[in-house]
Motif scaffolding. Structure first.
Motif, PDB file in Angstrom:
ATOM      1  N   MET A   1      -9.068  -8.572   4.383  1.00  0.00           N
ATOM      2  CA  MET A   1     -10.498  -8.907   4.561  1.00  0.00           C
ATOM      3  C   MET A   1     -10.521  -9.753   5.822  1.00  0.00           C
ATOM      4  O   MET A   1     -10.095 -10.936   5.572  1.00  0.00           O
ATOM      5  CB  MET A   1     -11.784  -9.026   3.878  1.00  0.00           C
ATOM      6  N   LYS A   2     -11.476  -9.851   6.797  1.00  0.00           N
ATOM      7  CA  LYS A   2     -11.633 -10.641   8.221  1.00  0.00           C
ATOM      8  C   LYS A   2     -12.549 -11.067   7.413  1.00  0.00           C
ATOM      9  O   LYS A   2     -14.253 -10.670   6.929  1.00  0.00           O
ATOM     10  CB  LYS A   2     -11.985 -10.057   9.666  1.00  0.00           C
ATOM     11  N   ILE A   3     -12.720 -13.044   8.196  1.00  0.00           N
ATOM     12  CA  ILE A   3     -14.013 -13.638   6.860  1.00  0.00           C
ATOM     13  C   ILE A   3     -14.303 -15.180   8.448  1.00  0.00           C
ATOM     14  O   ILE A   3     -13.316 -15.078   8.700  1.00  0.00           O
ATOM     15  CB  ILE A   3     -13.592 -14.470   5.562  1.00  0.00           C
ATOM     16  N   VAL A   4     -15.139 -15.186   8.529  1.00  0.00           N
ATOM     17  CA  VAL A   4     -15.281 -16.303   8.934  1.00  0.00           C
ATOM     18  C   VAL A   4     -15.338 -17.765   8.650  1.00  0.00           C
ATOM     19  O   VAL A   4     -16.784 -17.958   7.449  1.00  0.00           O
ATOM     20  CB  VAL A   4     -16.686 -16.115  10.108  1.00  0.00           C
ATOM     21  N   LEU A   5     -14.972 -19.233   8.351  1.00  0.00           N
ATOM     22  CA  LEU A   5     -15.231 -19.554   7.469  1.00  0.00           C
ATOM     23  C   LEU A   5     -16.348 -20.808   7.752  1.00  0.00           C
ATOM     24  O   LEU A   5     -16.173 -20.968   9.347  1.00  0.00           O
ATOM     25  CB  LEU A   5     -13.786 -21.059   7.361  1.00  0.00           C
ATOM     26  N   LYS A   6     -16.509 -21.143   6.914  1.00  0.00           N
ATOM     27  CA  LYS A   6     -18.176 -21.952   7.179  1.00  0.00           C
ATOM     28  C   LYS A   6     -17.645 -23.441   7.281  1.00  0.00           C
ATOM     29  O   LYS A   6     -18.811 -25.004   7.416  1.00  0.00           O
ATOM     30  CB  LYS A   6     -18.930 -22.410   5.909  1.00  0.00           C
ATOM     31  N   GLN A   7     -16.716 -24.032   7.123  1.00  0.00           N
ATOM     32  CA  GLN A   7     -16.162 -25.070   6.363  1.00  0.00           C
ATOM     33  C   GLN A   7     -14.861 -25.557   6.081  1.00  0.00           C
ATOM     34  O   GLN A   7     -13.886 -24.443   6.022  1.00  0.00           O
ATOM     35  CB  GLN A   7     -16.918 -26.183   5.350  1.00  0.00           C
ATOM     36  N   ASP A   8     -13.890 -26.551   6.783  1.00  0.00           N
ATOM     37  CA  ASP A   8     -13.113 -26.122   6.527  1.00  0.00           C
ATOM     38  C   ASP A   8     -12.264 -26.146   5.241  1.00  0.00           C
ATOM     39  O   ASP A   8     -13.069 -26.662   4.253  1.00  0.00           O
ATOM     40  CB  ASP A   8     -11.996 -27.612   7.061  1.00  0.00           C
ATOM     41  N   VAL A   9     -10.747 -25.095   5.276  1.00  0.00           N
ATOM     42  CA  VAL A   9     -10.527 -24.920   4.032  1.00  0.00           C
ATOM     43  C   VAL A   9      -8.975 -24.671   3.615  1.00  0.00           C
ATOM     44  O   VAL A   9      -7.979 -24.552   4.836  1.00  0.00           O
ATOM     45  CB  VAL A   9     -10.718 -23.432   3.696  1.00  0.00           C
ATOM     46  N   LYS A  10      -8.627 -26.101   3.181  1.00  0.00           N
ATOM     47  CA  LYS A  10      -6.704 -26.683   3.430  1.00  0.00           C
ATOM     48  C   LYS A  10      -6.048 -25.778   2.853  1.00  0.00           C
ATOM     49  O   LYS A  10      -5.516 -25.246   4.008  1.00  0.00           O
ATOM     50  CB  LYS A  10      -6.936 -27.264   1.945  1.00  0.00           C
ATOM     51  N   VAL A  18     -11.789 -17.056  12.563  1.00  0.00           N
ATOM     52  CA  VAL A  18     -11.869 -15.744  11.784  1.00  0.00           C
ATOM     53  C   VAL A  18     -10.550 -15.862  11.122  1.00  0.00           C
ATOM     54  O   VAL A  18      -9.415 -16.324  12.078  1.00  0.00           O
ATOM     55  CB  VAL A  18     -12.225 -15.291  13.112  1.00  0.00           C
ATOM     56  N   TYR A  19     -10.556 -15.435  10.007  1.00  0.00           N
ATOM     57  CA  TYR A  19      -8.894 -15.293   9.392  1.00  0.00           C
ATOM     58  C   TYR A  19      -9.425 -14.391   8.825  1.00  0.00           C
ATOM     59  O   TYR A  19     -10.299 -13.951   8.049  1.00  0.00           O
ATOM     60  CB  TYR A  19      -9.389 -16.515   8.375  1.00  0.00           C
ATOM     61  N   ALA A  26     -11.573 -13.968  -0.983  1.00  0.00           N
ATOM     62  CA  ALA A  26     -12.791 -13.759  -0.414  1.00  0.00           C
ATOM     63  C   ALA A  26     -14.093 -13.334  -1.572  1.00  0.00           C
ATOM     64  O   ALA A  26     -15.518 -14.678  -1.196  1.00  0.00           O
ATOM     65  CB  ALA A  26     -12.766 -12.621   0.441  1.00  0.00           C
ATOM     66  N   ARG A  27     -14.616 -12.351  -2.369  1.00  0.00           N
ATOM     67  CA  ARG A  27     -15.353 -12.085  -2.688  1.00  0.00           C
ATOM     68  C   ARG A  27     -15.268 -12.865  -4.120  1.00  0.00           C
ATOM     69  O   ARG A  27     -16.409 -14.171  -4.959  1.00  0.00           O
ATOM     70  CB  ARG A  27     -14.821 -10.531  -3.519  1.00  0.00           C
ATOM     71  N   ASN A  28     -14.529 -13.261  -5.000  1.00  0.00           N
ATOM     72  CA  ASN A  28     -13.881 -14.173  -6.292  1.00  0.00           C
ATOM     73  C   ASN A  28     -14.014 -15.656  -5.859  1.00  0.00           C
ATOM     74  O   ASN A  28     -14.376 -15.980  -7.444  1.00  0.00           O
ATOM     75  CB  ASN A  28     -12.887 -14.092  -7.443  1.00  0.00           C
ATOM     76  N   PHE A  29     -14.031 -16.155  -4.922  1.00  0.00           N
ATOM     77  CA  PHE A  29     -13.759 -17.627  -4.678  1.00  0.00           C
ATOM     78  C   PHE A  29     -14.125 -18.471  -3.277  1.00  0.00           C
ATOM     79  O   PHE A  29     -15.569 -19.325  -3.783  1.00  0.00           O
ATOM     80  CB  PHE A  29     -12.260 -18.082  -4.679  1.00  0.00           C
ATOM     81  N   LEU A  30     -14.285 -17.918  -2.178  1.00  0.00           N
ATOM     82  CA  LEU A  30     -14.875 -18.457  -0.810  1.00  0.00           C
ATOM     83  C   LEU A  30     -16.814 -17.677  -0.900  1.00  0.00           C
ATOM     84  O   LEU A  30     -16.737 -19.146  -0.882  1.00  0.00           O
ATOM     85  CB  LEU A  30     -13.780 -17.788   0.475  1.00  0.00           C
ATOM     86  N   PHE A  31     -16.561 -16.038  -1.227  1.00  0.00           N
ATOM     87  CA  PHE A  31     -18.025 -16.060  -1.255  1.00  0.00           C
ATOM     88  C   PHE A  31     -19.146 -16.965  -1.851  1.00  0.00           C
ATOM     89  O   PHE A  31     -20.047 -17.759  -1.637  1.00  0.00           O
ATOM     90  CB  PHE A  31     -18.711 -14.633  -0.820  1.00  0.00           C
ATOM     91  N   PRO A  38     -18.241 -12.827   5.117  1.00  0.00           N
ATOM     92  CA  PRO A  38     -17.400 -11.855   6.067  1.00  0.00           C
ATOM     93  C   PRO A  38     -17.494 -11.806   7.869  1.00  0.00           C
ATOM     94  O   PRO A  38     -19.147 -12.024   8.117  1.00  0.00           O
ATOM     95  CB  PRO A  38     -18.053 -10.524   5.619  1.00  0.00           C
ATOM     96  N   ALA A  39     -17.007 -11.048   8.226  1.00  0.00           N
ATOM     97  CA  ALA A  39     -16.833 -11.439   9.284  1.00  0.00           C
ATOM     98  C   ALA A  39     -17.454 -10.451  10.461  1.00  0.00           C
ATOM     99  O   ALA A  39     -16.887  -9.443  11.044  1.00  0.00           O
ATOM    100  CB  ALA A  39     -15.216 -11.517  10.376  1.00  0.00           C
ATOM    101  N   ASP A  40     -18.546 -10.277  10.459  1.00  0.00           N
ATOM    102  CA  ASP A  40     -19.461  -8.612  10.913  1.00  0.00           C
ATOM    103  C   ASP A  40     -19.739  -9.500  12.674  1.00  0.00           C
ATOM    104  O   ASP A  40     -19.614 -10.883  13.276  1.00  0.00           O
ATOM    105  CB  ASP A  40     -20.828  -8.680   9.963  1.00  0.00           C
TER     106      ASP A  40
END
Length: 147
Positions: A1-10, A18-19, A26-31, A38-40
């Protein structure tokens, strides 16, 4: 899944990047922690807009710095000082003194931390001074110390 980070993630990368990550991560930790979205099309467009705005501001700062460097280059700043026997000054001429004289002469504020002195100015005479206006933008001028 492609995502856009809102802040730095180590473990992933920097903010506004865009990663590609696994769906579960993504669903269980980042969101849930608001670390990513999500990278829409909307998110990617927002990232591009921020990058363009940041580049535009950097170009404006560079242009302003070059204009200030053009004003400062070739200037001769005359400072008055008192001296004791043998022509040595009481104290020395500092970058603070030079910055104040430059600000008055040019009409724009010059930061004393950007003035580079080759050596201390403790005698009368002319001295070359470099002003680092912006990274990779410098201006050379002359400081003349008189009685």
């Amino acid at each position: 899944m492609k995502i856009v980070l809102k802040q730095d993630v180590k473990a992933i990368g920097k903010k506004d990047g865009v990663y590609e990550v696994s769906d579960g991560y993504a669903r269980n930790f980042l969101f849930p922690r608001n670390l990513a979205v999500p990278a829409d099309a909307t998110a990617i467009n927002e990232v591009k807009t921020k990058a363009a705005a940041q580049q535009h501001h950097a170009e404006e700062e560079l242009a302003a710095a070059k204009a200030l460097a053009a004003k400062l280059s070739g200037q001769t700043v005359v400072l008055k000082a008192r001296a004791g026997q043998g022509g040595r000054l009481f104290g020395s001429v500092t970058s603070k003194d030079i910055a104040a004289a430059l600000s008055q002469a040019v009409g724009e504020n010059v930061d004393k931390r950007k003035i580079v002195l080759e050596s201390e100015i403790k005698n009368f005479g002319s001295y070359p001074v470099e002003v680092k206006v912006y990274p990779k933008v410098t201006a050379k001028l002359t400081v003349r110390v008189e009685e």
